[in-house]
Design a protein around this motif. Structure first.
Motif, PDB file in Angstrom:
ATOM      1  N   GLN A  41       0.860  -1.174   0.000  1.00  0.00           N
ATOM      2  CA  GLN A  41       0.000   0.000   0.000  1.00  0.00           C
ATOM      3  C   GLN A  41       0.897   1.226   0.000  1.00  0.00           C
ATOM      4  OE1 GLN A  41      -3.045  -2.786   2.130  1.00  0.00           O
ATOM      5  NE2 GLN A  41      -0.950  -2.305   2.684  1.00  0.00           N
ATOM      6  N   ARG A  42       0.514   2.251  -0.761  1.00  0.00           N
ATOM      7  CA  ARG A  42       1.298   3.493  -0.834  1.00  0.00           C
ATOM      8  C   ARG A  42       0.449   4.634  -0.286  1.00  0.00           C
ATOM      9  NH1 ARG A  42       4.092   5.321  -6.417  1.00  0.00           N
ATOM     10  NH2 ARG A  42       1.924   5.617  -7.091  1.00  0.00           N
ATOM     11  N   VAL A  43       1.027   5.390   0.642  1.00  0.00           N
ATOM     12  CA  VAL A  43       0.306   6.491   1.289  1.00  0.00           C
ATOM     13  C   VAL A  43       1.205   7.727   1.302  1.00  0.00           C
ATOM     14  CG1 VAL A  43      -1.188   5.047   2.708  1.00  0.00           C
ATOM     15  CG2 VAL A  43       1.090   5.647   3.544  1.00  0.00           C
ATOM     16  N   PRO A  44       0.619   8.925   1.375  1.00  0.00           N
ATOM     17  CA  PRO A  44       1.419  10.150   1.303  1.00  0.00           C
ATOM     18  C   PRO A  44       2.061  10.559   2.617  1.00  0.00           C
ATOM     19  CG  PRO A  44      -0.900  10.704   1.375  1.00  0.00           C
ATOM     20  CD  PRO A  44      -0.826   9.206   1.298  1.00  0.00           C
ATOM     21  N   MET A  45       1.769   9.833   3.712  1.00  0.00           N
ATOM     22  CA  MET A  45       2.284  10.238   5.018  1.00  0.00           C
ATOM     23  C   MET A  45       2.710   9.000   5.790  1.00  0.00           C
ATOM     24  SD  MET A  45      -1.102   9.911   4.781  1.00  0.00           S
ATOM     25  CE  MET A  45      -2.080   8.542   5.373  1.00  0.00           C
ATOM     26  N   ALA A  46       3.611   9.199   6.760  1.00  0.00           N
ATOM     27  CA  ALA A  46       4.082   8.092   7.589  1.00  0.00           C
ATOM     28  C   ALA A  46       3.187   7.853   8.785  1.00  0.00           C
ATOM     29  CB  ALA A  46       5.505   8.363   8.068  1.00  0.00           C
ATOM     30  N   ASP A  47       2.369   8.851   9.122  1.00  0.00           N
ATOM     31  CA  ASP A  47       1.590   8.782  10.348  1.00  0.00           C
ATOM     32  C   ASP A  47       0.389   9.700  10.210  1.00  0.00           C
ATOM     33  OD1 ASP A  47       0.692   8.665  12.968  1.00  0.00           O
ATOM     34  OD2 ASP A  47       2.154  10.131  13.686  1.00  0.00           O
ATOM     35  N   ALA A  48      -0.780   9.201  10.584  1.00  0.00           N
ATOM     36  CA  ALA A  48      -1.988  10.028  10.577  1.00  0.00           C
ATOM     37  C   ALA A  48      -3.078   9.300  11.332  1.00  0.00           C
ATOM     38  CB  ALA A  48      -2.448  10.311   9.143  1.00  0.00           C
ATOM     39  N   ASP A  49      -3.964  10.057  11.951  1.00  0.00           N
ATOM     40  CA  ASP A  49      -5.175   9.466  12.507  1.00  0.00           C
ATOM     41  C   ASP A  49      -6.091   9.102  11.348  1.00  0.00           C
ATOM     42  OD1 ASP A  49      -4.276   9.826  15.105  1.00  0.00           O
ATOM     43  OD2 ASP A  49      -5.200  11.802  15.281  1.00  0.00           O
ATOM     44  N   LEU A  50      -6.581   7.886  11.348  1.00  0.00           N
ATOM     45  CA  LEU A  50      -7.353   7.407  10.211  1.00  0.00           C
ATOM     46  C   LEU A  50      -8.762   7.981  10.204  1.00  0.00           C
ATOM     47  CD1 LEU A  50      -6.298   3.668   9.973  1.00  0.00           C
ATOM     48  CD2 LEU A  50      -5.442   5.625   8.697  1.00  0.00           C
ATOM     49  N   THR A  51      -9.199   8.360   9.026  1.00  0.00           N
ATOM     50  CA  THR A  51     -10.575   8.800   8.792  1.00  0.00           C
ATOM     51  C   THR A  51     -11.124   7.994   7.621  1.00  0.00           C
ATOM     52  OG1 THR A  51     -10.032  10.510   7.166  1.00  0.00           O
ATOM     53  CG2 THR A  51      -9.912  11.137   9.500  1.00  0.00           C
ATOM     54  N   PRO A  52     -12.435   7.970   7.435  1.00  0.00           N
ATOM     55  CA  PRO A  52     -13.012   7.186   6.332  1.00  0.00           C
ATOM     56  C   PRO A  52     -12.651   7.714   4.953  1.00  0.00           C
ATOM     57  CG  PRO A  52     -14.665   7.686   7.991  1.00  0.00           C
ATOM     58  CD  PRO A  52     -13.475   8.517   8.317  1.00  0.00           C
ATOM     59  N   ASP A  53     -12.055   8.912   4.878  1.00  0.00           N
ATOM     60  CA  ASP A  53     -11.720   9.496   3.578  1.00  0.00           C
ATOM     61  C   ASP A  53     -10.241   9.362   3.216  1.00  0.00           C
ATOM     62  OD1 ASP A  53     -14.402  10.471   3.323  1.00  0.00           O
ATOM     63  OD2 ASP A  53     -13.866  12.099   4.695  1.00  0.00           O
ATOM     64  N   LEU A  54      -9.434   8.805   4.093  1.00  0.00           N
ATOM     65  CA  LEU A  54      -7.991   8.746   3.861  1.00  0.00           C
ATOM     66  C   LEU A  54      -7.680   7.632   2.855  1.00  0.00           C
ATOM     67  CD1 LEU A  54      -5.696  10.429   4.990  1.00  0.00           C
ATOM     68  CD2 LEU A  54      -5.266   8.637   6.661  1.00  0.00           C
ATOM     69  N   VAL A  55      -7.010   8.007   1.776  1.00  0.00           N
ATOM     70  CA  VAL A  55      -6.811   7.100   0.635  1.00  0.00           C
ATOM     71  C   VAL A  55      -5.449   6.406   0.714  1.00  0.00           C
ATOM     72  CG1 VAL A  55      -6.551   6.978  -1.881  1.00  0.00           C
ATOM     73  CG2 VAL A  55      -8.328   8.433  -0.862  1.00  0.00           C
ATOM     74  N   ALA A  56      -5.449   5.112   0.450  1.00  0.00           N
ATOM     75  CA  ALA A  56      -4.223   4.346   0.236  1.00  0.00           C
ATOM     76  C   ALA A  56      -4.259   3.773  -1.177  1.00  0.00           C
ATOM     77  CB  ALA A  56      -4.096   3.224   1.255  1.00  0.00           C
ATOM     78  N   GLU A  57      -3.145   3.901  -1.888  1.00  0.00           N
ATOM     79  CA  GLU A  57      -3.035   3.280  -3.208  1.00  0.00           C
ATOM     80  C   GLU A  57      -2.677   1.805  -3.048  1.00  0.00           C
ATOM     81  OE1 GLU A  57      -1.099   5.929  -6.352  1.00  0.00           O
ATOM     82  OE2 GLU A  57      -0.261   6.693  -4.477  1.00  0.00           O
ATOM     83  N   ILE A  58      -3.262   0.983  -3.887  1.00  0.00           N
ATOM     84  CA  ILE A  58      -3.009  -0.456  -3.889  1.00  0.00           C
ATOM     85  C   ILE A  58      -2.134  -0.793  -5.091  1.00  0.00           C
ATOM     86  CG2 ILE A  58      -4.046  -2.745  -4.032  1.00  0.00           C
ATOM     87  CD1 ILE A  58      -4.713  -1.227  -1.459  1.00  0.00           C
ATOM     88  N   GLY A  59      -1.082  -1.565  -4.858  1.00  0.00           N
ATOM     89  CA  GLY A  59      -0.226  -1.915  -5.987  1.00  0.00           C
ATOM     90  C   GLY A  59       0.869  -2.886  -5.619  1.00  0.00           C
ATOM     91  N   TYR A  60       1.881  -2.933  -6.465  1.00  0.00           N
ATOM     92  CA  TYR A  60       2.980  -3.861  -6.248  1.00  0.00           C
ATOM     93  C   TYR A  60       4.258  -3.298  -6.841  1.00  0.00           C
ATOM     94  CZ  TYR A  60       1.960  -5.158 -11.117  1.00  0.00           C
ATOM     95  OH  TYR A  60       1.724  -5.113 -12.483  1.00  0.00           O
ATOM     96  N   PHE A  61       5.376  -3.693  -6.250  1.00  0.00           N
ATOM     97  CA  PHE A  61       6.692  -3.366  -6.766  1.00  0.00           C
ATOM     98  C   PHE A  61       7.145  -4.464  -7.729  1.00  0.00           C
ATOM     99  CE2 PHE A  61       6.813  -1.103  -2.674  1.00  0.00           C
ATOM    100  CZ  PHE A  61       7.291   0.135  -3.068  1.00  0.00           C
ATOM    101  N   ASP A  62       7.784  -4.055  -8.817  1.00  0.00           N
ATOM    102  CA  ASP A  62       8.437  -5.004  -9.717  1.00  0.00           C
ATOM    103  C   ASP A  62       9.904  -5.062  -9.315  1.00  0.00           C
ATOM    104  OD1 ASP A  62       9.644  -6.428 -11.762  1.00  0.00           O
ATOM    105  OD2 ASP A  62       8.482  -5.480 -13.363  1.00  0.00           O
ATOM    106  N   LEU A  63      10.299  -6.121  -8.641  1.00  0.00           N
ATOM    107  CA  LEU A  63      11.656  -6.235  -8.107  1.00  0.00           C
ATOM    108  C   LEU A  63      12.693  -6.470  -9.194  1.00  0.00           C
ATOM    109  CD1 LEU A  63      10.929  -8.405  -4.921  1.00  0.00           C
ATOM    110  CD2 LEU A  63      11.012  -5.917  -5.130  1.00  0.00           C
TER     111      LEU A  63
END
Length: 431
Positions: free
Chosen positions: A43-65
């Protein structure tokens, strides 16, 4: 068997990916490598730490190693938390490369309104929706088991999903909710174990006024048997008041077995008890905690918990009156996130919670054959992080049993790291 603890020789360790976004996978109970070993879920997120809300978005994906760790986004979600992510995982039982993750939907008439899951097929680029959020997916990918994440947000906020508005009052042990079976091909669901079922199964007096829930649901490798933690409390705001049972059951809810119960007196329920006196990780280090159970194979379960008056890493056999064995007596002395190597059950991978003085977490391998704990590294975490937004290492094996992936925040960023343990395992194999 005597045990000892040694510091391993420095092992190759590298951060996955570069740049400013933060990345994490979440829980320890599944691998984030695909079958080829090339793609690594995150999961990719724009911050290292935040109180979660129902609007906080995480990107779903994968790394190509094999392509400079290039990140491929396949979707987004607002149904996630810092501990488990979105329950992102591969569907290993499918011939094509498919993954599943939880999401919010527009379906207000769903059993859990506006919560579901998405299956994404990497080979075709197609996505399809499921009517319930998954908690765990069977290794054969035929079914998933599902619970109410909004209930978890009330009973055990760390692993729940928040919602807008005031949370409605919850029944303590409803008969119409609990663990649901969901067919991953058709989306059909049915309730297989209710909270009332659990309360009425070998009941204890401490259950009468308590609210009940389940966590740590895990399915054995052949997809034929399920373990779970049944938890209950009269005081959800204080985790040291949680009571625990380790239970196994068939996927259809039949043949329920009680393997362990940590019911005990709770002085914390006294009116003059101060919950602020409880340390951040006191719950994980409680002598009554039953935590992080996982199948070793189809019949045996590793867990941190009490048995016969003392708390250890224990190995339970899933049978009435089955054998219980202490693992790593005198050296595996605190709670951790443990898994056996997928290729050699000699190797038990785990970690520790932050030391109360140094804030360091230790990653280690335990050699079941030699009784030796190999400490692989120590990783700092900020003491500012709370229970809900902490960053546990949550170590996960690669499918060939030669690498380990962790989440960590020791560089002041929430990122994923791969540790190469192959040299240690190969050297030990020569002994």
């Amino acid at each position: 068997m005597s045990t000892e603890r040694i510091i391993a020789k420095p092992l190759p360790c590298r951060r996955v990916g570069a740049g400013e976004p933060h990345h994490f996978f979440g829980y320890y109970n599944k691998t984030n490598w695909d079958r080829s070993g090339r793609y690594l879920l995150a999961q990719r997120v724009p911050m290292a730490d935040a109180d979660l809300t129902p609007d906080l978005v995480a990107e779903i994906g994968y790394f190509d190693l094999q392509d400079n760790d290039r990140f491929h986004r396949v979707g987004v979600t607002t149904a996630w938390n810092w501990q488990m992510g979105s329950q992102l995982q591969w569907l290993d039982g499918e011939a094509q490369r498919q993954l599943v993750y939880n999401c919010r939907t527009q379906d207000v008439k769903a059993f859990y309104p506006n919560l579901g899951a998405t299956i994404f097929n990497l080979d075709t680029g197609e996505a399809r929706q499921l009517p319930m959020p998954v908690y765990v997916v069977a290794p054969d990918s035929r079914y998933a088991l599902c619970v109410d994440y909004r209930r978890l947000y009330v009973t055990h906020q760390t692993i729940g999903y928040s919602d807008h508005g005031t949370q409605p009052a919850l029944d303590n042990a409803p008969a119409d909710d609990g663990i649901h079976y969901m067919d991953l091909r058709t989306g059909q669901t049915r309730l297989v174990v209710s909270y009332a079922d659990l309360r009425n199964f070998n009941p204890r007096a401490s259950m009468d006024k308590a609210i009940h829930w389940v966590s740590h649901i895990e399915i054995n490798p052949s997809s034929s048997r399920v373990l779970l933690l049944h938890r209950w409390t009269e005081r959800v705001e204080d985790e040291t008041c949680f009571l625990h049972r380790l239970i196994t059951v068939n996927p259809d809810g039949s043949d329920m077995r009680l393997l362990e119960c940590s019911d005990h007196p709770l002085p914390q329920l006294a009116e003059d008890f101060d919950p602020n006196a409880v340390g951040t990780f006191d719950y994980e280090k409680s002598e009554y905690q039953i935590s992080h159970p996982l199948w070793q194979d189809d019949s045996n379960i590793i867990v941190w918990g009490p048995h016969a008056g003392s708390i250890h890493y224990h190995l339970y056999h899933d049978s009435p009156g089955g054998k219980v064995e202490v693992i790593g007596d005198g050296i595996l002395t605190e709670n951790g996130h443990m898994t056996f190597s997928p290729t050699n059950k000699r190797w038990l991978l785990s970690d520790t919670y932050p030391d109360a003085h140094t804030n360091e977490r230790v990653l280690f391998l335990f050699d079941m054959a030699q009784g030796v704990r190999h400490d692989l590294g120590s990783y700092y975490t900020s003491p500012v992080l709370k229970k809900e937004n902490r960053c546990d290492l949550h170590p996960r094996w690669s499918r060939d049993g030669r690498h380990v992936c962790i989440d960590s925040i020791h560089d002041s960023e929430r990122q994923m790291y791969i540790v190469d343990v192959s040299a240690l395992i190969d050297e030990a194999g020569q002994a």
